[in-house]
Design a protein around this motif. Structure first.
Motif, mmCIF file in Angstrom:
data_model
loop_
_atom_site.group_PDB
_atom_site.id
_atom_site.type_symbol
_atom_site.label_atom_id
_atom_site.label_comp_id
_atom_site.label_asym_id
_atom_site.label_seq_id
_atom_site.Cartn_x
_atom_site.Cartn_y
_atom_site.Cartn_z
ATOM 1 N N ALA B 6 0.839 -1.207 0.000
ATOM 2 C CA ALA B 6 0.000 0.000 0.000
ATOM 3 C C ALA B 6 0.871 1.253 0.000
ATOM 4 C CB ALA B 6 -0.921 -0.010 1.221
ATOM 5 N N ILE B 7 2.014 1.207 0.706
ATOM 6 C CA ILE B 7 2.927 2.360 0.696
ATOM 7 C C ILE B 7 3.362 2.653 -0.737
ATOM 8 C CG2 ILE B 7 5.232 3.180 1.393
ATOM 9 C CD1 ILE B 7 4.903 1.541 3.977
ATOM 10 N N MET B 8 3.696 1.602 -1.476
ATOM 11 C CA MET B 8 4.126 1.793 -2.870
ATOM 12 C C MET B 8 2.993 2.398 -3.707
ATOM 13 S SD MET B 8 7.260 0.877 -2.874
ATOM 14 C CE MET B 8 8.013 0.530 -1.292
ATOM 15 N N GLN B 132 -3.660 0.198 9.458
ATOM 16 C CA GLN B 132 -4.721 0.740 8.610
ATOM 17 C C GLN B 132 -4.540 2.254 8.369
ATOM 18 O OE1 GLN B 132 -6.885 -1.786 7.543
ATOM 19 N NE2 GLN B 132 -7.444 -0.227 6.033
ATOM 20 N N GLU B 133 -3.785 2.914 9.291
ATOM 21 C CA GLU B 133 -3.578 4.366 9.159
ATOM 22 C C GLU B 133 -2.519 4.730 8.121
ATOM 23 O OE1 GLU B 133 -1.904 5.442 12.892
ATOM 24 O OE2 GLU B 133 -3.772 5.261 14.016
ATOM 25 N N GLU B 167 -6.762 -3.418 4.503
ATOM 26 C CA GLU B 167 -7.720 -3.160 3.432
ATOM 27 C C GLU B 167 -7.297 -1.864 2.782
ATOM 28 O OE1 GLU B 167 -11.437 -4.023 3.155
ATOM 29 O OE2 GLU B 167 -11.137 -5.938 4.209
ATOM 30 N N TYR B 168 -6.735 -1.930 1.604
ATOM 31 C CA TYR B 168 -6.241 -0.692 0.996
ATOM 32 C C TYR B 168 -7.333 -0.024 0.174
ATOM 33 C CZ TYR B 168 -3.779 2.542 -2.024
ATOM 34 O OH TYR B 168 -3.398 3.664 -2.693
ATOM 35 N N GLN B 169 -7.635 1.187 0.547
ATOM 36 C CA GLN B 169 -8.552 2.011 -0.230
ATOM 37 C C GLN B 169 -7.763 3.234 -0.674
ATOM 38 O OE1 GLN B 169 -12.052 1.893 -0.620
ATOM 39 N NE2 GLN B 169 -12.167 -0.171 0.249
ATOM 40 N N PRO B 170 -7.696 3.508 -1.966
ATOM 41 C CA PRO B 170 -6.977 4.722 -2.386
ATOM 42 C C PRO B 170 -7.546 5.949 -1.665
ATOM 43 C CG PRO B 170 -7.568 3.415 -4.290
ATOM 44 C CD PRO B 170 -8.256 2.781 -3.107
ATOM 45 N N VAL B 171 -6.666 6.807 -1.227
ATOM 46 C CA VAL B 171 -7.090 8.015 -0.503
ATOM 47 C C VAL B 171 -7.095 9.168 -1.494
ATOM 48 C CG1 VAL B 171 -6.523 9.597 1.385
ATOM 49 C CG2 VAL B 171 -6.051 7.147 1.621
ATOM 50 N N SER B 172 -8.235 9.787 -1.686
ATOM 51 C CA SER B 172 -8.279 10.853 -2.687
ATOM 52 C C SER B 172 -8.406 12.231 -2.047
ATOM 53 C CB SER B 172 -9.440 10.622 -3.658
ATOM 54 O OG SER B 172 -10.618 10.475 -2.921
#
Lengths: 185, 558
Positions: B6-8, B132-133, B167-172
């Motif tokens: 998710a970091i990538m 998750q943060e 749970e990766y959700q793109p942060v917009s």
């Protein structure tokens, strides 16, 4: 000076420099912060490295569990309050700062005094406590503990009254303050 | 998805094309994610080199630089670059590994309180407590680093949390209630500033690094063109206004030109834009610009009236404010003839006190000449980085920068060892441009290990060492203010920089004759790959003019 929108140039002599001024009085800052780890360290560290001296500091929960309220007092004779509040505002977790106007603010502090009492003095000390609307919260053979609530001056006055009896120790919480009237602090 | 993957994803969403870093135990999971991530990672030889490279990248491109390090010593090696980025308002995101959460607070192997150590020198930092943060923290770190007054942010991620499945959700959207920089200046204040400028007889524009950060060079030039305003700039802002130019007075401050410093001293109105009245600019504060009223434009309200009280404060982004200020000013149709006596005064200083040095009669290379030779060999078009000291001031004085983001140096913190890795970062960010580092023989050794990185990665920086065998600026102060009692400034003949360069896989050259210097420099520039040029310059040349520490601008010497 010309009105906004006119072509009249502003004379330089009319300009007054602002900021960096010492007010010369005590300021009570009420700071609303996000309740996140390290917030207090950030604030304390900021004061330390900028050379600002905190007189009193209290921290506690607010009515919103995500937010905490910090009340601190700073001497405006020593520090430019304007610079203190601007630097505080730069901290991301600081949401709101109010430099409370003393006339529009109720400020209270709680103090506990342990006073040495022997025989007849006990009554005298308890009488003084009553005048200050204090509460006796512990009584021993040779001492009493008195709780006093009020402004800093009232607590200082009480201290000077009981000190001659033998003040064993005193603890103060530091001030909390809330604005008067309907508006939020 | 693993948190590290998710970091990538977050880095890609932020448009990151390169990361400078060095792996270790606590960030092993992150480095595993690099294998499949399709983000260029440049393995540096020391974390400080990586941090400065990220700064150089950010300063040259205007984009956010990124540096990675492991926990403990990896993170503490980043302290200098983080502090440097804070002082010079450079947008860099630092991501550090931390020991596993169960080891936190136990003095575990390679544990250091990274958040605590860096707290006074970051714009903001995030200690990850829940995997998750992580995505949101990374995006917030980029947002804070890039916007407002730019600066370094740090995300510290315990090793076990980085391995967790999330749970990766793109942060917009990034919404920070406690962080709302003021971009648009107050229109009424801007109008007042325009009128004050129109009323002034002896105005000067004092330009700082904020103009470079906000990409406001065009707006600055537009404002200056409104009315022949004299322009000076700090060491952070060289190039924001083109040099040479009829309105350009040169750099101001401790080693600035007399014209610039005297003009500040006699000005009736100083318009400071993205500058912070640093002690190296003001000299003795109580005697700074005694006749001047101050317009202070800055995106950081805490800078306004911090050192010098402002008469017209304008909080806002330089680009937006300067654009509006030029419009307001033009509407006033001020009479440009009123500035004629002021320009006559300035011209008399320029004529009497140009930057000058005594040219050698023989083959000896004067350091100032070395900078002019580099200017000639590069056509004045290179990106130049520097370390800190005499060589830095000579480049600032003698290499006329025509554009912003061409001059990259450590102004606030004054970090020796900044230049070489910063050049590396700038070259990665601007592969089509010639990138040169002018270093001192003292400072270059503080991050010379990055030559190995340059060779390994094919980063063709050209390093010009101004070699006088001394810690030159310290020697100069000992000569001028400590009765020439030299203490710990003699560097001796070590190392042999040509051999050092060759050992690192770079080309080494030595220059000792000024008569062939320009051609030698051209040859170095045309040589492929990283090149180190050891230039033997006059040993005891001093950087002049100067305002002695604690003195007023009008007391310049030399």
């Amino acid at each position: 000076m010309g009105e906004p929108g006119t072509k009249e140039p502003l004379s330089l002599e009319e300009l007054q420099a602002a900021g960096s001024l010492r007010t010369g009085r005590k300021h009570t800052l009420s700071i609303l912060v996000e309740n996140k780890s390290g917030v207090l360290t950030r604030i304390a560290g900021l004061f330390a490295r900028r050379g600002f001296n905190i007189e009193t500091l209290t921290v506690g929960p607010s009515d919103d569990p995500d937010l905490s309220r910090i009340t601190l007092t700073v001497d405006g004779a020593l520090h430019p309050i304007d610079q203190v509040t601007k630097q505080l505002h730069k901290l991301i977790n600081v949401l709101k700062i109010r430099d409370l106007d003393p006339a529009e603010t109720v400020a209270r502090e709680l103090a506990l005094f342990k006073v040495s009492v022997d025989g007849p003095q006990r009554g005298e000390v308890m009488q003084i406590a009553e005048i200050f609307r204090g509460k006796i919260v512990d009584v021993g053979k040779r001492s009493v503990v008195i709780e006093i609530t009020g402004g800093a001056e009232k607590i200082a006055a009480f201290e000077s009254m009981v000190r001659p009896f033998g003040l064993i120790e005193m603890m103060r919480t530091g001030e909390i303050a809330i604005s008067r009237g309907r508006q939020e602090t | 998805m693993r948190a590290v993957d998710a970091i990538m994803e977050c880095l890609k969403a932020e448009g990151v094309e390169v990361v400078f870093g060095l792996p270790g135990g606590a960030n092993l999971p992150t480095y595993d994610a690099f294998v499949d991530a399709d983000i260029r990672h440049i393995l540096v030889r020391h974390e400080a080199g990586g941090g400065h490279a990220a700064e150089g990248y950010a300063k040259a491109t205007g984009r956010v630089g990124v540096a990675f390090a492991t926990s403990g010593p990896g993170a503490t090696n980043l302290v200098t670059p983080i502090c440097d980025a804070m002082m010079d308002s450079v947008p860099v995101v630092f991501i550090t590994g931390q020991v596993r959460t169960e080891l936190l607070g136990t003095d575990g192997f390679q544990e250091a309180d990274t958040i605590g150590i860096t707290m006074p020198i970051v714009k903001h930092s995030f200690m990850i407590q829940d995997p998750q943060e992580i995505p949101r923290a990374i995006h917030e770190a980029f947002h804070i680093a890039r916007t407002g007054r730019p600066g370094p942010t740090l995300v510290d991620i315990p090793q076990d949390l980085s391995r967790a499945e999330i749970e990766y959700q793109p942060v917009s959207d990034v919404h920070l209630p406690g962080y709302q920089p003021t971009v648009e200046g107050n229109q009424k204040q801007i109008r007042q500033a325009a009128r004050a400028l129109a009323a002034s007889q002896r105005p000067i524009l004092y330009v700082g690094g904020g103009v470079v950060n906000s990409n406001a060079s065009a707006e600055l030039r537009e404002l200056a063109a409104c009315d022949r305003f004299p322009v000076t700039a700090t060491v952070m802002a060289l190039g924001a206004f083109p040099a040479p130019h009829p309105q350009w007075l040169g750099m101001l401050g401790m080693h600035g030109t007399r014209a610039a410093n005297y003009a500040m001293d006699e000005a009736d109105l100083i318009c400071a834009i993205g500058a912070r009245f640093d002690d190296r600019v003001t000299g003795k504060l109580s005697e700074f610009a005694p006749h001047a009223k101050i317009i202070h434009i800055d995106i950081d309200p805490a800078e306004i009236s911090k050192n010098v009280p402002a008469h017209i404060p304008i909080v806002g982004d330089a680009k937006s404010v300067l654009g509006k200020l030029a419009v307001e000013y033009r509407a006033l149709a001020a009479d440009p003839a009123r500035l004629e006596p002021w320009w006559q005064r300035i011209a008399s200083w320029q004529e009497r006190y140009p930057l000058r040095y005594e040219e050698s009669a023989d083959s000896e290379i004067k350091p100032q000449y070395m900078v002019r030779a580099l200017h000639e060999a590069t056509g004045g078009q290179a990106i130049i980085t520097s370390d800190v000291g005499q060589h830095q001031m000579w480049v600032a004085q003698y290499y006329d920068f025509p554009e912003p983001r061409r001059w990259i140096n450590s102004g606030g913190l004054g970090t020796m060892g900044f230049g070489l890795p910063a050049a590396m970062g700038a070259a990665v960010g601007c592969p089509d441009r010639l990138v040169c580092c002018v270093a001192g023989d003292g400072s270059v050794q503080m991050n010379a290990q990055e030559l190995a990185t340059c060779s390994a990665e094919g980063i063709p920086i050209k390093v010009f060492i101004m070699n006088n065998g001394y810690l030159g600026m310290v020697r100069q102060w000992q000569e001028l203010f400590w009765e020439k009692r030299y203490s710990a400034v003699e560097m001796g003949p070590y190392p042999d920089f040509v051999k050092l360069a060759e050992a690192y896989g770079a080309t080494g050259m030595r220059c000792e004759d000024k008569r062939t210097l320009v051609d030698d420099f051209k040859r170095a520039i045309e040589t492929e790959g990283p090149v180190v040029v050891d230039v033997r310059v006059s040993r005891e040349e001093n950087t002049f003019p100067m305002i002695p520490a604690g003195k007023a601008a009008r007391e310049m010497v030399g």
